[in-house]
Write a protein that holds these residues in place. Structure first.
Motif, PDB file in Angstrom:
ATOM      1  N   LEU A  37       0.848  -1.191   0.000  1.00 55.89           N
ATOM      2  CA  LEU A  37       0.000   0.000   0.000  1.00 55.89           C
ATOM      3  C   LEU A  37       0.887   1.247   0.000  1.00 55.89           C
ATOM      4  O   LEU A  37       1.970   1.257   0.609  1.00 55.89           O
ATOM      5  N   GLU A  38       0.395   2.316  -0.655  1.00 59.55           N
ATOM      6  CA  GLU A  38       1.195   3.543  -0.751  1.00 59.55           C
ATOM      7  C   GLU A  38       0.288   4.771  -0.673  1.00 59.55           C
ATOM      8  O   GLU A  38      -0.800   4.815  -1.260  1.00 59.55           O
ATOM      9  N   TRP A  39       0.777   5.775   0.065  1.00 64.16           N
ATOM     10  CA  TRP A  39       0.101   7.088   0.154  1.00 64.16           C
ATOM     11  C   TRP A  39       1.167   8.187   0.146  1.00 64.16           C
ATOM     12  O   TRP A  39       1.997   8.262   1.037  1.00 64.16           O
ATOM     13  N   LYS A  40       1.192   8.970  -0.910  1.00 63.33           N
ATOM     14  CA  LYS A  40       2.099  10.112  -1.017  1.00 63.33           C
ATOM     15  C   LYS A  40       3.547   9.729  -0.690  1.00 63.33           C
ATOM     16  O   LYS A  40       4.221  10.415   0.099  1.00 63.33           O
ATOM     17  N   GLY A  41       3.997   8.641  -1.245  1.00 58.87           N
ATOM     18  CA  GLY A  41       5.376   8.226  -1.055  1.00 58.87           C
ATOM     19  C   GLY A  41       5.626   7.359   0.159  1.00 58.87           C
ATOM     20  O   GLY A  41       6.728   6.812   0.328  1.00 58.87           O
ATOM     21  N   ILE A  42       4.655   7.218   1.038  1.00 56.81           N
ATOM     22  CA  ILE A  42       4.787   6.351   2.213  1.00 56.81           C
ATOM     23  C   ILE A  42       4.284   4.956   1.836  1.00 56.81           C
ATOM     24  O   ILE A  42       3.140   4.800   1.395  1.00 56.81           O
ATOM     25  N   GLN A  43       5.130   3.936   2.009  1.00 57.86           N
ATOM     26  CA  GLN A  43       4.800   2.584   1.595  1.00 57.86           C
ATOM     27  C   GLN A  43       4.838   1.624   2.783  1.00 57.86           C
ATOM     28  O   GLN A  43       5.691   1.751   3.667  1.00 57.86           O
ATOM     29  N   VAL A  44       3.910   0.672   2.776  1.00 59.66           N
ATOM     30  CA  VAL A  44       3.922  -0.399   3.774  1.00 59.66           C
ATOM     31  C   VAL A  44       3.641  -1.714   3.063  1.00 59.66           C
ATOM     32  O   VAL A  44       3.104  -1.749   1.947  1.00 59.66           O
ATOM     33  N   GLN A  45       4.001  -2.791   3.730  1.00 60.68           N
ATOM     34  CA  GLN A  45       3.792  -4.124   3.172  1.00 60.68           C
ATOM     35  C   GLN A  45       3.380  -5.062   4.281  1.00 60.68           C
ATOM     36  O   GLN A  45       3.949  -5.054   5.374  1.00 60.68           O
ATOM     37  N   VAL A  46       2.354  -5.878   4.005  1.00 63.09           N
ATOM     38  CA  VAL A  46       1.948  -6.923   4.950  1.00 63.09           C
ATOM     39  C   VAL A  46       1.838  -8.241   4.172  1.00 63.09           C
ATOM     40  O   VAL A  46       1.674  -8.244   2.940  1.00 63.09           O
ATOM     41  N   GLU A  47       1.924  -9.318   4.902  1.00 60.81           N
ATOM     42  CA  GLU A  47       1.873 -10.632   4.270  1.00 60.81           C
ATOM     43  C   GLU A  47       0.808 -11.498   4.911  1.00 60.81           C
ATOM     44  O   GLU A  47       0.512 -11.351   6.114  1.00 60.81           O
ATOM     45  N   GLY A  48       0.242 -12.377   4.103  1.00 65.13           N
ATOM     46  CA  GLY A  48      -0.747 -13.318   4.592  1.00 65.13           C
ATOM     47  C   GLY A  48      -0.436 -14.730   4.154  1.00 65.13           C
ATOM     48  O   GLY A  48       0.541 -14.979   3.422  1.00 65.13           O
TER      49      GLY A  48
END
Length: 792
Positions: A375-386
């Motif tokens: 996921l990304e918002w204005k250059g801020i990125q995160v990642q999750v795994e399932g």
């Protein structure tokens, strides 16, 4: 690249905050449950205010907290605990009036941006430079400043400037008003103004002795009620003056008002950025919307391009729709219906519509390895795994079915702008797993965004020592240092009592109290009877009344030397009283003849504002100076700041009662025990409003509904008015209270008294405080001020 101007909106409630951000505000300012200048707004509790900080950050905005009231000694103790949760949450700044609060926050909550409230009455570059030195990142100058004065601040001081562009105007210089406080105990300095300026008054002038003649006419009832400010048509000039933040007033207004004003100012700020000044035009329809939302008989552009004037005052209408709401004619009904339709539109467009932030993302589905959600918002990125996808037992899951689950955002602050699904063929993922992955990703993105503003534990910095002086320019005082300064004995209250010994010793000390007695005179004729009283210790002479009308340097030196010499021959120290208002014109004037004063030999100066404090420092003044009562010291830390700047002592505030003064400490300071208390200092002139301006100093009177008369002094040298209480403060016979407080000095302030009254009060003060006599003078109309009641 030129920095874009911030649009700053009021938020008196959670709904107003949401509406402001949805309508295009870059930032909001709001209060919590304590210490804000709008005590009657729907202020947020701790939990909601922390959520509001996150809300602002999630939507690319900022939130500033108002702590812009004066704090009593006992309240200051809980300030850090109140602010710490917001500080750690990522609060973007705090708006402050009280110097003690300022010093306390700077010491206890390092790194929290400090904004100077307009309540601090900063009037120019000198005051801005002083507060910049004390850690200010932004200032809100007095609303009365011209565009030229604001431009000068930006050119001379590297500090952000925030100015009001729309909303209600106070008649008085902000922070200088005691009208509501002295009349009803509701202090504007404590966020509880009852707005007596919005009531009707009649203007009277004296003739034939004490007879008074009405000079205001029908249709001129609301003499102290300014029209609302509206600068939408002059935004290019404001932007080009270098202003950093445009502030809209209105924390007591409904959310629809906030949304309506913000969306129009956003529209025209963007229009200027896109098209420039040449094509800048305000559409009549938008002006009509602003008028419909709130106006008091029209708008004013404030003081940006004029000093004062009749057109700034709403003489016949103190509030919005007073006539339309009660009118039975068709025009009134149509106006009300149009207003309600506008509110309904704004409510649907901004108040009821929750703002969502557009995000992008990618879901990578695999049967061999964990599913990955980016996921990304204005250059801020995160990642999750399932968990990896499964082999389908029956029908495989389509990409559309996966998308349908993953695009749900519910009550989160997000909405999908673009979501890519990358999947292998023939996969199956339980709906519960998709939902969990989606919630986990959205939650992590929100936490990552808000976490950028979080502050951890508090580490106090070493502020060091300012260069160029032997002692600090301002004190970052410990509680022990504050106690030392207030008691004048270098010890805490407990130590002081133990050193005083038993009860008999304390009684003896009370009986031996003989304070310094100083007299302030606002007219030259008053000097003679004061000098004739041998037991008066010092005299304050009003600079404007004594010297400003003199034509040349030689005459000023001659008269100044004569006044000082007369005082010295009478065995009295002589102090110069600086103006109540010290703007560019006054500063230029005093810079020219400031050296003449010292040739005259004045022992010290009574200063009225922070501009004058910095003026003395910049001009290398090394003598004694005393801050007047409007340089507020409600608490010991505020006192210590002024003492750290070099004050000899302070003048005790008008709004504290006996118990509060005891908590603050009085022993080294000065208490005004007689005088007409100034309730307002105003840039607008009552005489000019009534077309009666003759550019001559003098008095007129305002009569209220109860036929009380409030004297108005015209200070033409600085072009401002002082409105005094209808009755003088009289504390000479409050001997028990004064003996308990034991201030270091007492002051009598004579403004408009007749000679026999002046002499009788002066003699009474000498009898009581110098000779130990019992009070005997019977004064007719007087007030105890706040000595017994105090303010909320």
């Amino acid at each position: 690249m030129k920095k874009q101007v911030e649009l700053l909106a009021p938020a008196g409630s959670w709904e107003s905050m949401q509406a402001a951000m949805a309508a295009g505000a870059d930032a909001v300012y709001m209060g919590g449950l304590q210490f804000g200048a709008r005590a009657y707004a729907h202020n947020l509790d701790q939990d909601k205010l922390c959520r509001a900080i996150d809300f602002a950050h999630l939507h690319g905005g900022r939130l500033y907290l108002t702590v812009n009231t004066l704090l009593k000694e006992e309240e200051l103790e809980g300030l850090t605990g109140y602010l710490r949760p917001f500080y750690q949450q990522g609060l973007d700044g705090v708006i402050v009036q009280d110097l003690g609060v300022w010093d306390h926050i700077r010491r206890e909550l390092p790194g929290l941006p400090l904004h100077v409230s307009t309540q601090m009455t900063l009037l120019g570059a000198a005051g801005a430079a002083l507060l910049k030195e004390m850690g200010a990142s932004r200032m809100v100058p007095a609303r009365e400043l011209s565009l030229e004065e604001i431009r000068s601040i930006k050119q001379e001081v590297a500090i952000e400037v925030e100015t009001f562009v729309h909303g209600a105007l106070c008649y008085c210089y902000s922070g200088q008003c005691l009208f509501s406080s002295l009349l009803g105990g509701r202090s504007g300095n404590r966020g509880r103004c009852a707005q007596p300026c919005r009531l009707p008054y009649q203007a009277m002038e004296e003739y034939g002795g004490k007879k008074r003649n009405k000079i205001s006419q029908k249709g001129e009832e609301y003499l102290l009620s300014p029209r609302d400010l509206c600068t939408i048509e002059m935004l290019p000039e404001l932007i080009e003056a270098g202003i950093d933040s445009f502030k809209i007033e209105g924390r007591m207004k409904r959310p629809e008002y906030t949304a309506g004003v913000v969306q129009i100012y956003r529209k025209y700020m963007d229009r200027y950025e896109e098209q420039g000044r040449e094509r800048y035009r305000v559409e009549q329809e938008d002006m009509e919307i602003l008028r419909a939302l709130y106006n008091r008989g029209g708008f004013t552009q404030g003081y940006y391009q004029q000093k004062n004037g009749r057109k700034m005052i709403s003489l016949v209408r103190p509030n919005h729709f007073e006539d339309a709401s009660s009118s039975k004619d068709a025009r009134g009904r149509d106006e009300r219906r149009s207003y309600e339709e506008l509110l309904s539109w704004l409510r649907k467009a901004y108040v009821e519509q929750e703002k969502k932030e557009k995000i992008q993302g990618t879901l990578k589905v695999s049967k061999e390895k964990p599913n990955v959600f980016l996921l990304e918002w204005k250059g801020i990125q995160v990642q999750v795994e399932g968990e990896p996808a499964q082999e389908p037992k029956n029908r495989p899951m389509s990409e559309q079915e996966i998308r349908r689950q993953m695009e749900k955002t519910g009550n989160t602050p997000f909405v999908w702008e673009h979501l890519t699904i990358e999947t292998e063929e023939a996969v199956f993922i339980p709906l519960q797993s998709l939902n969990q992955l989606r919630r986990q990703g959205l939650r992590k993105l929100e936490e990552e965004i808000c976490g950028r503003w979080r502050r951890a534990g508090i580490e106090k910095p070493d502020f060091g020592q300012p260069s160029g002086r032997e002692k600090p320019d301002f004190g970052h005082s410990s509680p022990e240092e504050c106690q030392k300064g207030a008691d004048g004995q270098g010890m805490g209250n407990g130590q002081l009592n133990r050193r005083r010994g038993d009860r008999r010793a304390r009684q003896q000390q009370t009986q031996d109290w003989r304070p310094i007695l100083r007299v302030q005179v606002d007219a030259p004729w008053m000097l003679e009877p004061v000098l004739a009283e041998p037991l008066v210790d010092g005299v304050y002479v009003d600079g404007e009344a004594f010297f400003c009308s003199l034509p040349g340097k030689d005459e000023r030196i001659h008269v100044g030397t004569e006044v000082v010499g007369r005082c010295q021959r009478a065995g009295k120290s002589c102090y110069l009283v600086m103006p109540d208002i010290f703007r560019q014109e006054q500063q230029v004037f005093y810079e020219k003849w400031f050296p003449d004063f010292w040739k005259a030999g004045f022992q010290g100066i009574l200063v009225r504002n922070l501009e004058e404090v910095q003026f003395l420092r910049q001009n290398g003044y090394k003598g004694e100076w005393i801050p007047d009562a409007k340089l507020y010291t409600f608490n010991r830390e505020a006192r210590q700041v002024l003492m750290g700047l070099g004050a000899a002592c302070t003048t005790l505030p008008y709004e504290l009662n006996e118990w509060e003064l005891q908590r603050r400490g009085c022993q080294a300071d000065e208490l005004v025990v007689y005088g007409y208390q100034p309730m307002m200092v105003t840039a607008n002139c009552v005489a000019k409003t009534l077309h009666q301006c003759r550019k001559e100093p003098g008095l007129l009177y305002l009569q209220d509904r109860y036929r009380k008369m409030f004297p108005v002094r015209r200070c033409c040298a600085g072009c401002y008015n002082i409105i005094y209480n209808s009755a003088p403060l009289y504390l000479l016979d409050c001997t028990r209270e004064l003996f308990r407080l034991q201030p270091g000095s007492l002051r009598l302030h004579f403004t408009m008294e007749e000679k026999d009254v002046l002499k009788s009060i002066l003699q009474e003060a000498v009898r009581i405080f110098k000779k130990g006599a019992i009070p005997s003078l019977s004064l007719g109309n007087f007030t105890r001020g706040h000595l017994k009641r105090g303010v909320e």
